[in-house]
Design a protein around this motif. Sequence first.
Motif, mmCIF file in Angstrom:
data_model
loop_
_atom_site.group_PDB
_atom_site.id
_atom_site.type_symbol
_atom_site.label_atom_id
_atom_site.label_comp_id
_atom_site.label_asym_id
_atom_site.label_seq_id
_atom_site.Cartn_x
_atom_site.Cartn_y
_atom_site.Cartn_z
ATOM 1 N N ILE A 3 0.848 -1.191 0.000
ATOM 2 C CA ILE A 3 0.000 0.000 0.000
ATOM 3 C C ILE A 3 0.883 1.240 0.000
ATOM 4 O O ILE A 3 1.742 1.405 0.877
ATOM 5 N N ILE A 4 0.688 2.090 -0.985
ATOM 6 C CA ILE A 4 1.481 3.322 -1.095
ATOM 7 C C ILE A 4 0.546 4.508 -0.872
ATOM 8 O O ILE A 4 -0.462 4.659 -1.579
ATOM 9 N N LYS A 5 0.876 5.324 0.133
ATOM 10 C CA LYS A 5 0.017 6.469 0.441
ATOM 11 C C LYS A 5 0.460 7.686 -0.369
ATOM 12 O O LYS A 5 1.633 8.061 -0.349
ATOM 13 N N ALA A 6 -0.502 8.275 -1.057
ATOM 14 C CA ALA A 6 -0.227 9.505 -1.810
ATOM 15 C C ALA A 6 -0.884 10.663 -1.068
ATOM 16 O O ALA A 6 -1.869 10.470 -0.355
ATOM 17 N N LYS A 7 -0.312 11.859 -1.270
ATOM 18 C CA LYS A 7 -0.864 13.036 -0.573
ATOM 19 C C LYS A 7 -2.265 13.375 -1.084
ATOM 20 O O LYS A 7 -3.166 13.639 -0.316
ATOM 21 N N ASP A 8 -2.420 13.372 -2.367
ATOM 22 C CA ASP A 8 -3.684 13.819 -2.967
ATOM 23 C C ASP A 8 -3.815 13.176 -4.353
ATOM 24 O O ASP A 8 -3.002 12.325 -4.729
ATOM 25 N N TYR A 9 -4.830 13.624 -5.096
ATOM 26 C CA TYR A 9 -5.095 13.012 -6.403
ATOM 27 C C TYR A 9 -3.902 13.152 -7.358
ATOM 28 O O TYR A 9 -3.528 12.190 -8.040
ATOM 29 N N GLU A 10 -3.295 14.337 -7.384
ATOM 30 C CA GLU A 10 -2.163 14.558 -8.303
ATOM 31 C C GLU A 10 -1.008 13.625 -7.959
ATOM 32 O O GLU A 10 -0.385 13.026 -8.833
ATOM 33 N N ASP A 11 -0.730 13.532 -6.663
ATOM 34 C CA ASP A 11 0.368 12.668 -6.215
ATOM 35 C C ASP A 11 0.061 11.198 -6.546
ATOM 36 O O ASP A 11 0.929 10.464 -7.043
ATOM 37 N N MET A 12 -1.184 10.782 -6.309
ATOM 38 C CA MET A 12 -1.597 9.412 -6.648
ATOM 39 C C MET A 12 -1.398 9.162 -8.146
ATOM 40 O O MET A 12 -0.866 8.116 -8.557
ATOM 41 N N SER A 13 -1.808 10.132 -8.959
ATOM 42 C CA SER A 13 -1.737 9.963 -10.416
ATOM 43 C C SER A 13 -0.284 9.849 -10.876
ATOM 44 O O SER A 13 0.043 9.010 -11.723
ATOM 45 N N ARG A 14 0.592 10.699 -10.311
ATOM 46 C CA ARG A 14 2.010 10.655 -10.702
ATOM 47 C C ARG A 14 2.653 9.333 -10.290
ATOM 48 O O ARG A 14 3.399 8.726 -11.042
ATOM 49 N N LYS A 15 2.348 8.905 -9.064
ATOM 50 C CA LYS A 15 2.934 7.638 -8.585
ATOM 51 C C LYS A 15 2.463 6.470 -9.465
ATOM 52 O O LYS A 15 3.257 5.600 -9.857
ATOM 53 N N ALA A 16 1.173 6.441 -9.788
ATOM 54 C CA ALA A 16 0.649 5.360 -10.629
ATOM 55 C C ALA A 16 1.286 5.425 -12.018
ATOM 56 O O ALA A 16 1.685 4.393 -12.584
ATOM 57 N N ALA A 17 1.395 6.634 -12.562
ATOM 58 C CA ALA A 17 1.997 6.792 -13.897
ATOM 59 C C ALA A 17 3.454 6.330 -13.876
ATOM 60 O O ALA A 17 3.933 5.718 -14.834
ATOM 61 N N ASN A 18 4.153 6.603 -12.784
ATOM 62 C CA ASN A 18 5.547 6.144 -12.672
ATOM 63 C C ASN A 18 5.633 4.622 -12.746
ATOM 64 O O ASN A 18 6.540 4.069 -13.382
ATOM 65 N N ILE A 19 4.719 3.952 -12.082
ATOM 66 C CA ILE A 19 4.747 2.476 -12.066
ATOM 67 C C ILE A 19 4.435 1.931 -13.469
ATOM 68 O O ILE A 19 5.102 1.016 -13.969
ATOM 69 N N ILE A 20 3.432 2.524 -14.132
ATOM 70 C CA ILE A 20 3.070 2.069 -15.486
ATOM 71 C C ILE A 20 4.223 2.363 -16.454
ATOM 72 O O ILE A 20 4.587 1.531 -17.296
#
Length: 242
Positions: A3-20
């Motif tokens: 489980i990776i905690k992101a600060k907000d929607y933008e942070d979640m989106s960047r982290k997910a995009a990094n993994i993809i």
Amino acid sequence: MKIIKAKDYEDMSRKAANIISAQVILKPDCVLGLATGSTPIGAYKQLADWYKKGDIDFSEVSTYNLDEYRGLSHDDPQSYHYFMRENFFDHINVDLNNTHVPDGSNPDAAAACSEYDRIVAAAGYPDLQLLGIGNNGHIGFNEPDDHFSKGTHCVDLTESTIQANSRLFDSIDDVPRQAYTMGTQTIMYARMILVVANGEAKAQAVHDMCYGPVTPECPASILQLHTNCVVVADEAALSLCE
Ligand code: F6R
């Protein structure tokens, strides 16, 4: 489950995009399983930005989406075919011939679903499957039930899903009542699963997915049994997981 905690929607989106992005860089001809809905839009936008900067190349990637409304043509603005072009495919260099979405325009549910199973299997199943999660714990359109589903099938959407998705239609009466969706077993065949979730409305579903009993009443809970599942969620979506 990681489980990776992101600060907000933008942070979640960047982290997910990094993994993809890492998946595509490591294996340029990878198979991506993709989702629609509001949650992944930021990640798609980030990936498109990186593509424009020359950081990522989708020319050899093939994609398989989770689901499609039954009865909508491919060019219907409410269809998931249309959504994927509008939010992702038209902004990157993926070959549209290598993109796949269940054929909601085929009224023969059995034929449409078995054909989709055939092509997903022929592709060897996704290297990475991106998932959103419904407020009721659904993944794809696999709704709470008394058993886990297997292959692609036609589902009756629940009232809660019709209600949640009505925000994207002029009126709730316009929301299709059925969809074709990849089954839970097929989703579990992906070699890596990446779940994205944001906002308080997802907090209970995210909690039940990560810490509840593994039960078809919360279809996402089966992801606890996957050996390589990553959840990237913002603080609000993780608020019941403290
Ligand atoms: C969409 C899909 C659904 C959504 C879920 C969350 O292809 O399979 O399971 O991921 O309904 O939707 P949003 O992101 O709009 O909250």
